[in-house]
Design a protein around this motif. Structure first.
Motif, PDB file in Angstrom:
ATOM      1  N   ALA A 221       0.830  -1.209   0.000  1.00  0.00           N
ATOM      2  CA  ALA A 221       0.000   0.000   0.000  1.00  0.00           C
ATOM      3  C   ALA A 221       0.865   1.259   0.000  1.00  0.00           C
ATOM      4  O   ALA A 221       0.576   2.227  -0.728  1.00  0.00           O
ATOM      5  N   ALA A 222       1.933   1.258   0.802  1.00  0.00           N
ATOM      6  CA  ALA A 222       2.819   2.427   0.860  1.00  0.00           C
ATOM      7  C   ALA A 222       3.527   2.635  -0.474  1.00  0.00           C
ATOM      8  O   ALA A 222       3.648   3.765  -0.963  1.00  0.00           O
ATOM      9  N   LEU A 223       4.012   1.552  -1.081  1.00  0.00           N
ATOM     10  CA  LEU A 223       4.710   1.663  -2.361  1.00  0.00           C
ATOM     11  C   LEU A 223       3.775   2.161  -3.451  1.00  0.00           C
ATOM     12  O   LEU A 223       4.151   3.016  -4.270  1.00  0.00           O
ATOM     13  N   GLN A 224       2.548   1.648  -3.464  1.00  0.00           N
ATOM     14  CA  GLN A 224       1.565   2.106  -4.451  1.00  0.00           C
ATOM     15  C   GLN A 224       1.248   3.590  -4.263  1.00  0.00           C
ATOM     16  O   GLN A 224       1.132   4.349  -5.232  1.00  0.00           O
ATOM     17  N   HIS A 225       1.115   4.002  -3.012  1.00  0.00           N
ATOM     18  CA  HIS A 225       0.830   5.407  -2.714  1.00  0.00           C
ATOM     19  C   HIS A 225       1.963   6.310  -3.197  1.00  0.00           C
ATOM     20  O   HIS A 225       1.724   7.388  -3.759  1.00  0.00           O
ATOM     21  N   LEU A 226       3.186   5.853  -3.013  1.00  0.00           N
ATOM     22  CA  LEU A 226       4.346   6.656  -3.416  1.00  0.00           C
ATOM     23  C   LEU A 226       4.526   6.702  -4.924  1.00  0.00           C
ATOM     24  O   LEU A 226       4.956   7.717  -5.475  1.00  0.00           O
ATOM     25  N   ARG A 227       4.207   5.625  -5.604  1.00  0.00           N
ATOM     26  CA  ARG A 227       4.415   5.565  -7.051  1.00  0.00           C
ATOM     27  C   ARG A 227       3.226   6.063  -7.861  1.00  0.00           C
ATOM     28  O   ARG A 227       3.343   6.284  -9.052  1.00  0.00           O
ATOM     29  N   GLY A 228       2.087   6.231  -7.220  1.00  0.00           N
ATOM     30  CA  GLY A 228       0.901   6.700  -7.926  1.00  0.00           C
ATOM     31  C   GLY A 228      -0.135   5.605  -8.055  1.00  0.00           C
ATOM     32  O   GLY A 228       0.198   4.423  -8.208  1.00  0.00           O
ATOM     33  N   LYS A 229      -1.404   5.999  -8.032  1.00  0.00           N
ATOM     34  CA  LYS A 229      -2.496   5.021  -8.019  1.00  0.00           C
ATOM     35  C   LYS A 229      -2.507   4.135  -9.249  1.00  0.00           C
ATOM     36  O   LYS A 229      -2.854   2.952  -9.175  1.00  0.00           O
ATOM     37  N   ASN A 230      -2.118   4.662 -10.397  1.00  0.00           N
ATOM     38  CA  ASN A 230      -2.182   3.897 -11.642  1.00  0.00           C
ATOM     39  C   ASN A 230      -0.847   3.275 -12.044  1.00  0.00           C
ATOM     40  O   ASN A 230      -0.734   2.683 -13.108  1.00  0.00           O
ATOM     41  N   ALA A 231       0.163   3.429 -11.208  1.00  0.00           N
ATOM     42  CA  ALA A 231       1.486   2.892 -11.534  1.00  0.00           C
ATOM     43  C   ALA A 231       1.522   1.385 -11.330  1.00  0.00           C
ATOM     44  O   ALA A 231       0.880   0.844 -10.429  1.00  0.00           O
ATOM     45  N   ASN A 232       2.274   0.709 -12.169  1.00  0.00           N
ATOM     46  CA  ASN A 232       2.473  -0.731 -12.046  1.00  0.00           C
ATOM     47  C   ASN A 232       3.681  -0.975 -11.142  1.00  0.00           C
ATOM     48  O   ASN A 232       4.825  -0.743 -11.542  1.00  0.00           O
ATOM     49  N   ILE A 233       3.439  -1.428  -9.929  1.00  0.00           N
ATOM     50  CA  ILE A 233       4.525  -1.613  -8.960  1.00  0.00           C
ATOM     51  C   ILE A 233       4.927  -3.067  -8.807  1.00  0.00           C
ATOM     52  O   ILE A 233       5.763  -3.393  -7.963  1.00  0.00           O
ATOM     53  N   SER A 234       4.354  -3.952  -9.614  1.00  0.00           N
ATOM     54  CA  SER A 234       4.560  -5.387  -9.389  1.00  0.00           C
ATOM     55  C   SER A 234       6.027  -5.775  -9.460  1.00  0.00           C
ATOM     56  O   SER A 234       6.512  -6.543  -8.617  1.00  0.00           O
ATOM     57  N   GLN A 235       6.761  -5.255 -10.453  1.00  0.00           N
ATOM     58  CA  GLN A 235       8.171  -5.629 -10.583  1.00  0.00           C
ATOM     59  C   GLN A 235       9.000  -5.082  -9.425  1.00  0.00           C
ATOM     60  O   GLN A 235       9.814  -5.802  -8.824  1.00  0.00           O
ATOM     61  N   GLU A 236       8.816  -3.798  -9.091  1.00  0.00           N
ATOM     62  CA  GLU A 236       9.579  -3.192  -8.002  1.00  0.00           C
ATOM     63  C   GLU A 236       9.264  -3.873  -6.674  1.00  0.00           C
ATOM     64  O   GLU A 236      10.167  -4.157  -5.881  1.00  0.00           O
TER      65      GLU A 236
END
Length: 466
Positions: A221-236
């Motif tokens: 949740a924190a990573l998604q919040h930092l990268r943006g709601k529509n950002a794909n954070i799966s790899q990071e």
């Protein structure tokens, strides 16, 4: 050497030139646990994400408060800062990065209030000690928090805001210090502390710390919040979790783990940079700028204003260049410029002893002080803290960070109490040795994820120091 040379230790990060490092970072295989480059959509959305910017600005409010206190009380804070530095890493590991900033600001606010309402000298001493403890904690946790929340392509810029805000805090207090009483200064000093305390309610915890302590849902949740709601954070997110799992399998937290040979290289780099930062003469110039100008017969008012302006401009330039030129080139230019500034300053007092012209002496000392301070603020003033926040794996970051932080504050205390004008010549020699140290040992960390840096540096240690 637990885990040394295993298949889980990918990519050798060499202490070579920046161009060579950049090429290796894109071409070599990172292996099964080192962090790979996040997807382009995640990287592009995170670069300008307002949450990262806001979170970083809240964190560096503490740096601004640091600059305020340091400008007003100077070396008297260093004892408290040494006390605060000892548990700084452990506190940040136990309470989290936000919790450590909370505790730091409580110390600082209590210290400012003790000074504001002081009824005797012991109130003033207690206030300074408390502020020093808070600053000792802040000097570690602020760059670490920013490094852990920012994407790799802008990490240097955001982390270097720490040094810029320290400079702004010092400059602001200097400019208004002659206009208001010390009690008003103490009241003003509480404002950035209160601003940070308020802001901490609205920023996320470091995702890497959350992953380290096993709070997986909060981490994502924190990573998604930092990268943006529509950002794909799966790899990071996958890269971070894989690396945390690797650390849990291969090692344990704490001082015992830090003493293993595989961490010798990052310790040498981190401690070495702090020694060169402090023994290179920075605090001697900062604490005694007015005295240097006065002894050389130059206007202290004009000189100190010029010094403040040059420091802010140089720090700003360093922020702009941090993720373009890289850390190593700025450090090399900074250390070389510091050496030159020490030579000019020492030469001015040498000529003064020979009864050379007053104009020549005062001109040389002005050039020497401005060249030194401008050069140091470009790189050596702040980049050692950035490197410290980047090179230590999270399982030993607390212990290593406390050690590096303590070395820095011990150096600050020692230099501030042993200053003499002969020190300018020895500082020139130390800066010259620092150039060699940086060229031979300090790695370039620009454009790499923290997980990639950690795996690479450990692997370098196994190959080159064993």
């Amino acid at each position: 050497m637990a885990g040394a040379g295993s298949a889980d230790q990918p990519l050798l990060l060499r202490a070579s030139g920046p161009d060579e490092d950049e090429e290796s970072g894109t071409s070599q295989n990172l292996g099964s646990v080192a962090a790979s480059v996040p997807s382009s959509s995640s990287s592009s959305s995170s670069s300008g994400n307002s949450v990262v910017l806001f979170s970083s600005l809240v964190a560096v409010c503490g740096s601004y408060a640091f600059g305020n206190a340091y400008s007003v009380f100077g070396s008297t804070l260093t004892i408290g800062a040494m006390i605060g530095a000892v548990p700084s890493g452990r506190v940040a590991d136990l309470l989290g990065r936000r919790g450590a900033m909370w505790l730091s600001e409580l110390f600082c606010i209590t210290g400012w209030l003790a000074i504001l309402f002081a009824k005797g000298t012991w109130w003033l001493d207690a206030g300074r000690l408390l502020m020093g403890c808070g600053i000792g904690l802040l000097s570690y946790v602020v760059p670490v928090y920013i490094a852990e929340i920012t994407p790799k392509n802008v990490r240097g810029v955001y982390t270097s805001l720490n040094q810029l805000m320290i400079g702004l805090g010092k400059a602001f207090m200097f400019l208004i210090g002659s206009l208001v009483s010390w009690r008003v200064l103490a009241l003003i000093g509480t404002l950035p502390c209160l601003l940070q305390l308020l802001g901490l309610f609205f920023i996320p915890e470091s995702p890497r710390w959350l992953a380290k302590v096993g709070r997986e849902k909060d981490f994502e949740a924190a990573l998604q919040h930092l990268r943006g709601k529509n950002a794909n954070i799966s790899q990071e997110a996958s890269d971070i979790k894989d690396y945390m799992e690797h650390l849990r399998r291969m090692s344990e937290d704490g001082v015992t783990e830090l003493l293993q040979w595989k961490y010798a290289y990052p310790l040498i780099v981190g401690v070495g940079l702090m020694i060169f930062q402090q023994c290179g003469g920075l605090n001697a110039f900062v604490f005694y700028t007015s005295t240097i100008f006065e002894e050389a017969g130059f206007s202290t008012t004009v000189g100190t204003i010029a010094a403040a302006v040059v420091q802010i401009l140089s720090t700003t330039l360093g922020v702009l260049l941090m993720d373009k030129s890289g850390r190593r080139p700025l450090l090399l230019v900074s250390a070389a410029g510091g050496c030159l500034g020490c030579v000019f300053t020492g030469l001015s007092f040498f000529l003064q002893d020979l009864d050379s012209g007053a104009v020549l002496v005062s001109s040389l000392v002005l050039v020497g002080v401005l060249v030194f301070l401008g050069s140091f603020e470009l790189g050596m003033g702040g980049i050692p803290w950035i490197i410290m926040s980047e090179i230590f794996p999270i399982n030993v970051k607390g212990s290593a960070g406390s050690l590096v932080n303590l070395v820095s504050w011990i150096g600050s205390w020692f230099i501030s109490y042993t200053f003499s004008y002969l020190f300018e010549w020895s500082s020139a020699g130390i800066c010259a040795v620092g150039v060699i140290f940086i060229a031979k040992l300090v790695p370039e960390t620009k454009g790499r994820t923290l997980e990639e840096i950690h795996a690479s540096i450990t692997n370098k240690n196994d190959h080159n120091l064993s």
